[in-house]
Structure formats: structure tokens, C-alpha cells
Design a protein around this motif. Structure first.
Motif: not given
Length: 414
Positions: A49, A70, A73-74, A77, A80-81, A143, A148, A346
């Protein structure tokens, strides 16, 4: 005949992300993929990621997109991260001016960094060589691609989408400048009629485009990766030098992934896999992390980068932008067809949002995207996520050490 408002072709991160984005806007969506979801480029990444630092001084748009996604998604998700952080490491033979240029470019873009000396770098990443001069920190993470993709597909289905893995597109019918039907095999085995068709087939985008009579000039590049046993690293390592082979080491639970190489190819279904690339990964990665040179191999694989470079697809592909492109094929005489090409894991969500914006407009839906704020389904439940992976046949090779499913791929070379 199956009727749907939007047909999405391709079940990697981008395709699943588009299906989710449109479904959340209330659009009737059908997603098809020829194999299980996550069976193409997404699965065959190293799962990094990006913070954007890798592209900061050479490809500012990609760097800006990466740091934004970045952070997103943190937030959305969940399991998944994994937040690891990253280091750009300058070794004794590396150009200090390059290190400074990259760090300054990160600062200019807004990618947070902190310069640390060699001893602090070795404390942060045990196993670094003695000739570490210095490093700077970046907010890299990793990730798990299978989770995801599966959680995006499950979220899309939760909001009304139909998801069909193992459903290859076989033929398209174009009449009067519109795709009127798509012949789909496998578990669908029927014709699909859609108001709008989205091509999110990654390296196969050119082949899907050709079915509609559209020329998409993809630049395809294969990359090798190998996972080896090593459980003492918990931060992403990047070599602070001009991008080249074997300059990234990505930590997982009990292993690290060594990446990668870049060799142009013509066909994503038929390309050589050169074992010399694996030897090179070992040797060069050991310059950055010596213990990996003789660590036991867990598995090895190759992936294909779906780059888009109609004007400058030269060399090994490292100079081709990692930005994404939304190709509106109304400009090519096919009114209800768009391709989402380029990009990287990403930025899949941003790529999906941009594509979905166009599609929603074309099908008369004025709802805006909510995917940047809305947490993905099952984000905090790894067992549920892995059940989704099983259900959608998304179990792959990149995260085989972490994602617990009923039917894992063999850890041997694929």
C-alpha cells in the motif's frame, strides 16, 4: 437473456471497486470475471500500500493519488490492511543526492517523513547491513489483496449487485455504435444485455476492447516476486536509489516478499518465466536485507502490470506512469463503453470512483460516490473476510500466508 444497467468485466480490485461504487449509488450492476475474483494482476502484486514516496520525484500525480488513497484505505478497509510503516534506506554505495531529492519531493507533496541515522534504521529493521548510511520513514503499509477484492464484491452484492466469478466473456455484439449484448460463458452461460459496459480487465483490457472493435494500446510488463521465510521484519524496506530490480522488501507474518522485476511482454496469457529473475531478486535483495539470500523459499510467482502508454511505452516500463486512465470509448464510436486502465492496487478505489462518475452520468444517476467515507463490509472481522474470499474463489498467491481459506493455492511455484 440477462438484463442489467451496468456490466463490469473484470473482478480484480478495480472491477470489484467499480461494482461497489455503482451499487452504493443505487445502480443495477453485474460483475463477471473469467476465473475466480482476484485471479489476475491484483493477486499477483506484492501487496504494498504505497505512501507515494516511490513516485514522488518522477510521477507527482501518482504520488499524490497514492498518499490520498493510502489514508483512505487505512480508514475503510480494516483487516485487509496492516499498518507497518516504511523506510527508504541509503546504503554505502547509494547516491546521497538521490536520497535528498526523494525526501524533499515527499515533503513538497505532503508525504510525512523523518530522517534517521544508520543505527536507528537498524534498530527499526533488524537485519539491515552494516553499511546503512541513513533512512527516512514513510507511511507505507501492506494490504491483503484477496480480502480487499472479496470485501468490495461482498459490499457490492449487499447493495444489490450480481457477482459471477468463473464467467468468461466470449463475444460482444455491437450495433449502431452500441454494445447490444455480451456473450458470457461459465456459470452464466447466457447473453447479457446492459445499458453500459465497463472494461476493468487489467492486462486483458486490450483483448476485451478488441471484442467491441476498440483499440487499447496497453503496455504490459511482467514482474517476478518470491516469498521467503523471515519473521524479523515488520516494516516495508525500499532502496533509496533509482528504481530497479529487487529494491522492495515487503513484510508479512512469517515471511517477506522480494520484489520485483520489469520485463515487457506482448500477451498476458503467454509469457516466459525466467528463473534467472528469481536468482537476481535473491542476490540484490540481500544487499538491502542480507538474511534473505539463503532463507527458505515459500513460493514464487509472476504478475503482469497493465500499464497504459500509447505514446511512450519504451524500455522496461519503469518510466511509464502508474497513473490511471479512464477511456471513454464514445470517442471511438462505441457510445456505451468505458475502459479503466493503468493505475495500481493502492489507487483502485479512486480509479473506481472516477470510472463510476462517468458511468452514473451516462445511465442518468446523479448520486455521488460514498466509497471514501463508508467502511467496507466486514472490515473488522477477518474470519468473515476470509469466508468471502472462499465464496468468490478469490484465494490467491500474494497473501497465501495470511488469508485463512479452505482451499489455498500450493505454496510452490505457480
Amino acid at each position: 437473456m440477462i438484463r442489467t444497467t451496468v456490466l463490469v468485466i473484470g473482478g480484480g480490485a478495480t472491477g470489484a471497486g467499480i461494482a461497489r461504487d455503482l451499487a452504493l449509488r443505487g445502480v443495477d450492476v453485474t460483475l463477471v470475471d473469467r476465473d475466480g475474483l482476484d485471479s489476475g494482476t491484483t493477486d499477483r502484486s506484492h501487496g504494498l500500500l504505497h505512501s507515494g514516496a516511490r513516485y514522488a520525484e518522477t510521477d507527482r500525480p501518482s504520488a499524490e493519488e497514492s498518499i490520498a488513497e493510502n489514508r483512505t484505505l487505512k480508514a475503510i478497509a480494516g483487516e485487509a490492511v496492516r499498518e507497518t510503516g516504511g523506510l527508504f534506506v541509503q546504503l554505502g554505495d547509494d547516491d546521497p543526492a538521490y536520497f535528498d531529492r526523494k525526501r524533499e519531493a515527499c515533503e513538497d507533496i505532503g508525504i510525512p517523513t523523518e530522517v534517521i541515522d544508520g543505527e536507528a534504521a537498524k534498530a527499526r529493521a533488524p537485519g539491515l547491513p552494516d553499511d546503512v548510511e541513513r533512512a527516512f520513514t514513510v507511511p507505507d503499509a501492506i494490504t491483503y489483496p484477496a480480502r480487499l477484492v472479496a470485501m468490495n464484491a461482498a459490499d457490492a452484492r449487499e447493495h444489490g449487485a450480481s457477482i459471477y466469478p468463473h464467467a468468461p466473456v466470449e463475444e460482444m455484439t455491437v450495433e449502431n455504435g452500441r454494445i447490444t449484448s455480451v456473450s458470457v460463458g461459465g456459470m452464466v452461460n447466457d447473453e447479457i444485455s446492459a445499458e453500459y459496459v465497463v472494461n476493468a480487465a487489467g492486462p486483458w483490457a486490450g483483448k476485451i476492447g478488441a471484442m467491441a472493435g476498440v483499440d487499447i494500446n496497453m503496455f504490459l510488463s511482467r514482474g517476478a516476486m518470491t516469498a521467503v521465510a523471515y519473521d524479523e521484519l515488520d516494516v516495508v524496506l525500499n532502496r533509496a536509489r533509482e528504481p530497479s530490480n529487487a529494491d522492495i522488501v515487503v513484510p508479512h507474518d512469517s515471511e517477506v516478499i522480494l520484489g520485483t522485476t520489469s520485463v515487457p511482454i506482448d500477451d498476458p496469457d503467454d509469457y516466459d518465466r525466467d528463473s534467472a529473475e528469481i536468482d537476481e531478486l535473491r542476490t540484490k535483495s540481500a544487499e538491502l536485507l542480507p538474511p534473505v539470500e539463503n532463507a527458505p523459499e515459500r513460493r514464487t510467482w509472476w504478475g503482469v502490470r497493465p500499464l497504459y502508454a500509447p505514446d511512450d511505452g519504451a524500455g522496461d516500463g519503469r518510466d511509464v506512469s502508474r497513473d490511471f486512465f479512464r477511456l471513454d470509448h464514445a470517442n471511438d464510436g462505441v457510445e456505451n463503453f468505458v475502459s479503466a486502465v493503468g493505475g495500481k492496487l493502492t489507487t483502485y478505489r479512486q480509479m473506481a470512483e472516477s470510472t463510476s462518475d462517468l458511468v452514473a452520468e451516462r445511465v442518468g444517476v446523479d448520486a455521488e460516490s460514498t466509497t471514501a467515507e463508508q467502511e467496507l463490509i466486514g472490515a473488522d472481522d477477518p474470519e468473515l473476510l476470509d469466508a468471502f474470499v472462499d465464496e468468490f474463489s478469490a484465494a490467491g498467491i500474494a497473501d497465501a500466508d495470511t488469508v485463512a481459506t479452505a482451499d489455498r493455492l500450493s505454496p510452490a511455484d505457480d
